[in-house]
Design a protein around this motif. Structure first.
Motif, mmCIF file in Angstrom:
data_model
loop_
_atom_site.group_PDB
_atom_site.id
_atom_site.type_symbol
_atom_site.label_atom_id
_atom_site.label_comp_id
_atom_site.label_asym_id
_atom_site.label_seq_id
_atom_site.Cartn_x
_atom_site.Cartn_y
_atom_site.Cartn_z
ATOM 1 N N PHE A 34 -6.887 22.853 3.159
ATOM 2 C CA PHE A 34 -5.714 23.115 3.991
ATOM 3 C C PHE A 34 -4.835 21.861 4.071
ATOM 4 N N ASN A 35 -5.454 20.705 4.255
ATOM 5 C CA ASN A 35 -4.705 19.448 4.302
ATOM 6 C C ASN A 35 -3.997 19.176 2.974
ATOM 7 N N GLN A 36 -4.657 19.474 1.861
ATOM 8 C CA GLN A 36 -4.026 19.302 0.556
ATOM 9 C C GLN A 36 -2.821 20.227 0.400
ATOM 10 N N SER A 37 -2.966 21.450 0.890
ATOM 11 C CA SER A 37 -1.848 22.399 0.839
ATOM 12 C C SER A 37 -0.680 21.899 1.677
ATOM 13 N N LEU A 38 -0.973 21.385 2.855
ATOM 14 C CA LEU A 38 0.086 20.834 3.701
ATOM 15 C C LEU A 38 0.780 19.652 3.021
ATOM 16 N N GLN A 39 0.001 18.823 2.351
ATOM 17 C CA GLN A 39 0.572 17.674 1.631
ATOM 18 C C GLN A 39 1.508 18.149 0.524
ATOM 19 N N LYS A 40 1.097 19.176 -0.226
ATOM 20 C CA LYS A 40 1.942 19.712 -1.298
ATOM 21 C C LYS A 40 3.217 20.311 -0.731
ATOM 22 N N ILE A 41 3.103 21.024 0.380
ATOM 23 C CA ILE A 41 4.285 21.595 1.026
ATOM 24 C C ILE A 41 5.232 20.477 1.452
ATOM 25 N N SER A 42 4.685 19.425 2.015
ATOM 26 C CA SER A 42 5.492 18.284 2.439
ATOM 27 C C SER A 42 6.218 17.650 1.258
ATOM 28 N N GLU A 43 5.515 17.452 0.149
ATOM 29 C CA GLU A 43 6.122 16.865 -1.046
ATOM 30 C C GLU A 43 7.205 17.771 -1.609
ATOM 31 N N ASN A 44 6.930 19.076 -1.665
ATOM 32 C CA ASN A 44 7.908 20.022 -2.198
ATOM 33 C C ASN A 44 9.149 20.098 -1.315
ATOM 34 N N THR A 45 8.950 20.025 -0.016
ATOM 35 C CA THR A 45 10.083 20.051 0.909
ATOM 36 C C THR A 45 10.942 18.809 0.704
ATOM 37 N N LYS A 46 10.293 17.666 0.520
ATOM 38 C CA LYS A 46 11.027 16.426 0.266
ATOM 39 C C LYS A 46 11.811 16.543 -1.037
ATOM 40 N N ASP A 47 11.159 17.045 -2.093
ATOM 41 C CA ASP A 47 11.839 17.226 -3.378
ATOM 42 C C ASP A 47 13.026 18.163 -3.235
ATOM 43 N N PHE A 48 12.863 19.248 -2.482
ATOM 44 C CA PHE A 48 13.928 20.221 -2.290
ATOM 45 C C PHE A 48 15.079 19.592 -1.512
ATOM 46 N N SER A 49 14.765 18.786 -0.508
ATOM 47 C CA SER A 49 15.805 18.106 0.267
ATOM 48 C C SER A 49 16.591 17.147 -0.625
ATOM 49 N N GLU A 50 15.885 16.410 -1.488
ATOM 50 C CA GLU A 50 16.560 15.502 -2.414
ATOM 51 C C GLU A 50 17.437 16.278 -3.390
ATOM 52 N N PHE A 51 16.939 17.410 -3.873
ATOM 53 C CA PHE A 51 17.723 18.250 -4.780
ATOM 54 C C PHE A 51 18.997 18.712 -4.091
ATOM 55 N N ASN A 52 18.878 19.179 -2.853
ATOM 56 C CA ASN A 52 20.054 19.631 -2.107
ATOM 57 C C ASN A 52 21.052 18.503 -1.905
#
Length: 84
Positions: free
Chosen positions: A21-39
């Protein structure tokens, strides 16, 4: 003894699940950061394009009369693009 083994097994399984679950949260956090940078980069590019189009529009407007004159001269040439 069986109860202790069962609790140990359950505890280990719970630990694995929490880790996953913690690994999934970490991936979500990284993907959200990547998406924010893309935007952010997308918005920057769009802003740049808007400036470019505004400049182009302004330049075309300032040269409108010259463009019309050139078109008139082209139309008077013997090999004119106008079809009769």
């Amino acid at each position: 003894m069986a109860a202790a083994e069962s609790m140990t097994k359950t505890s280990n399984e719970l630990s694995i699940i929490i880790n996953q679950f913690n690994q999934s949260l970490q991936k979500i956090s990284e993907n959200t950061k990547d998406f924010s940078e893309f935007n952010y980069h997308l918005q920057t590019n769009i802003d740049g394009m808007n400036v470019g189009f505004a400049d182009l529009t302004e330049d075309l407007a300032s040269h409108k009369n010259s463009i019309k004159e050139i078109n008139k001269r082209i139309d008077t040439l013997p090999f004119s693009r106008k079809k009769e």
